[in-house]
Design an enzyme around this catalytic site. Sequence first.
Site, mmCIF file in Angstrom:
data_model
loop_
_atom_site.group_PDB
_atom_site.id
_atom_site.type_symbol
_atom_site.label_atom_id
_atom_site.label_comp_id
_atom_site.label_asym_id
_atom_site.label_seq_id
_atom_site.Cartn_x
_atom_site.Cartn_y
_atom_site.Cartn_z
ATOM 1 N N ARG A 101 -9.967 -7.564 6.392
ATOM 2 C CA ARG A 101 -9.612 -6.540 5.398
ATOM 3 C C ARG A 101 -10.755 -6.521 4.390
ATOM 4 N NH1 ARG A 101 -4.000 -4.990 2.381
ATOM 5 N NH2 ARG A 101 -3.637 -4.276 4.496
ATOM 6 N N HIS A 128 -7.118 2.461 8.549
ATOM 7 C CA HIS A 128 -6.064 1.438 8.651
ATOM 8 C C HIS A 128 -5.371 1.612 10.009
ATOM 9 C CE1 HIS A 128 -3.455 -1.631 7.393
ATOM 10 N NE2 HIS A 128 -2.745 -1.028 6.452
ATOM 11 N N GLN A 131 -1.806 0.130 10.808
ATOM 12 C CA GLN A 131 -0.711 0.856 10.179
ATOM 13 C C GLN A 131 -0.324 2.068 11.041
ATOM 14 O OE1 GLN A 131 0.948 0.140 7.078
ATOM 15 N NE2 GLN A 131 2.337 1.603 8.028
ATOM 16 N N ASP A 221 1.680 7.949 0.640
ATOM 17 C CA ASP A 221 1.056 6.666 0.299
ATOM 18 C C ASP A 221 0.670 6.741 -1.180
ATOM 19 O OD1 ASP A 221 -0.230 4.188 0.326
ATOM 20 O OD2 ASP A 221 -2.022 4.910 1.365
ATOM 21 N N CYS A 261 3.609 3.558 3.993
ATOM 22 C CA CYS A 261 3.023 2.306 4.495
ATOM 23 C C CYS A 261 3.343 1.111 3.614
ATOM 24 C CB CYS A 261 1.517 2.464 4.648
ATOM 25 S SG CYS A 261 0.694 2.843 3.094
ATOM 26 N N ARG A 289 5.066 -3.265 11.981
ATOM 27 C CA ARG A 289 3.692 -3.795 11.906
ATOM 28 C C ARG A 289 3.563 -5.005 12.832
ATOM 29 N NH1 ARG A 289 0.583 -2.768 7.476
ATOM 30 N NH2 ARG A 289 -1.013 -3.683 8.815
HETATM 31 N N1 CP Z 1 0.829 -1.451 4.478
HETATM 32 C C1 CP Z 1 0.035 -2.533 4.315
HETATM 33 O O1 CP Z 1 -1.048 -2.672 4.914
HETATM 34 O O2 CP Z 1 0.565 -3.477 3.476
HETATM 35 P P1 CP Z 1 -0.236 -4.713 2.874
HETATM 36 O O3 CP Z 1 -1.314 -4.161 1.995
HETATM 37 O O4 CP Z 1 0.807 -5.495 2.107
HETATM 38 O O5 CP Z 1 -0.820 -5.521 3.997
HETATM 39 N N1 NVA Z 2 -4.135 3.413 0.751
HETATM 40 C C1 NVA Z 2 -3.701 2.092 0.363
HETATM 41 C C2 NVA Z 2 -2.972 1.438 1.490
HETATM 42 C C3 NVA Z 2 -2.443 0.049 1.206
HETATM 43 C C4 NVA Z 2 -1.757 -0.536 2.387
HETATM 44 C C5 NVA Z 2 -4.915 1.269 -0.068
HETATM 45 O O1 NVA Z 2 -5.960 1.358 0.586
HETATM 46 O O2 NVA Z 2 -4.812 0.553 -1.065
#
Ligand code: CP
Ligand code: NVA
Length: 304
Positions: A101, A128, A131, A221, A261, A289
Amino acid sequence: MRHVLSLDDLSTKEIQRVIEIAADLKAKLANNERPSLLANHVMGLLFEKPSLRTRVSFETLIKQLGGGSLFLGKDVGWGEREPLRDFIPILTSYLDVLVIRAKSHEKVVEATQHSQCPIINGLTDVSHPCQALADILTVQEIAGTLEGQKIAYLGDGNNVAYSLALACAKLGVEFRIGAPKGYQFEESMLERLNGDAGKTWVTQTSDANEAADGANFVYTDVWTSMGQEAETKQRLSDLADYQVNADIMSRAAEGAKLLHCLPARRGEEVSSEVIDGPASAIIQQANNRLHAQKGLVAWLMQVQ
Ligand code: CP
Ligand code: NVA
């Protein structure tokens, strides 16, 4: 060696296969069957941003498959102690699979160039994919099929929107984003998304009501993603008319479900009434997930 940085790294058939494995392993788990497909395999999780669902679902799925995991957060010194090209070859020589990440997508692309094991994108500013796989599994479970389904996405055309739009274009699901100018997909991206699809599956409008019209699923989101905190005030004002609330849900098809999400900000992109109400499918979606990523890892490691 394969890496999954975006759903563009998988063909339509491969995405379908991942979803099939996910559904099969989900049914097995419900029966308390936990096949040791990855006994003694080790997954690393190199995370530069906070996470709950992604981290816990990956760590849980690898344990359920008989392997183990290592969470590598800030203390490993990424960006501080040594450059990526020095530590990625070493890290990936110990591991069987690495989930990253990262703040910037380019860093994950760079990591693949030095990697000795498959890398999975656990979220970047751009994409992502994990997701989107869970989202597709959820739509399929709720609707019984992907065929004929319409997903409306309201708000910021961000990493989550892009990945789901890509999944929809590849799988033949209608995806319509309702967002103001400046938060929509670039025209070139829209063309790319629809380019190979044979039909225009992804469309956009600046009219939130029009986006939601007749949709089977309404998705949203956060308006301010991780790393965009300095823009919060501007984003709250620009996106104020794109909240998913009871009025928007009344435009959608009968029985339409809310997807998000998570984490969510009640009162911003979604009203409490909707996210805490009967149309909300967020818990099932977040639980998926675990299953969708299990399908992805089993497929990527070629044990299914
Ligand atoms: N939706 C998602 O990726 O959640 P987290 O940021 O908690 O991993
Ligand atoms: N769009 C959000 C998703 C988090 C799971 C971000 O990137 O912070």
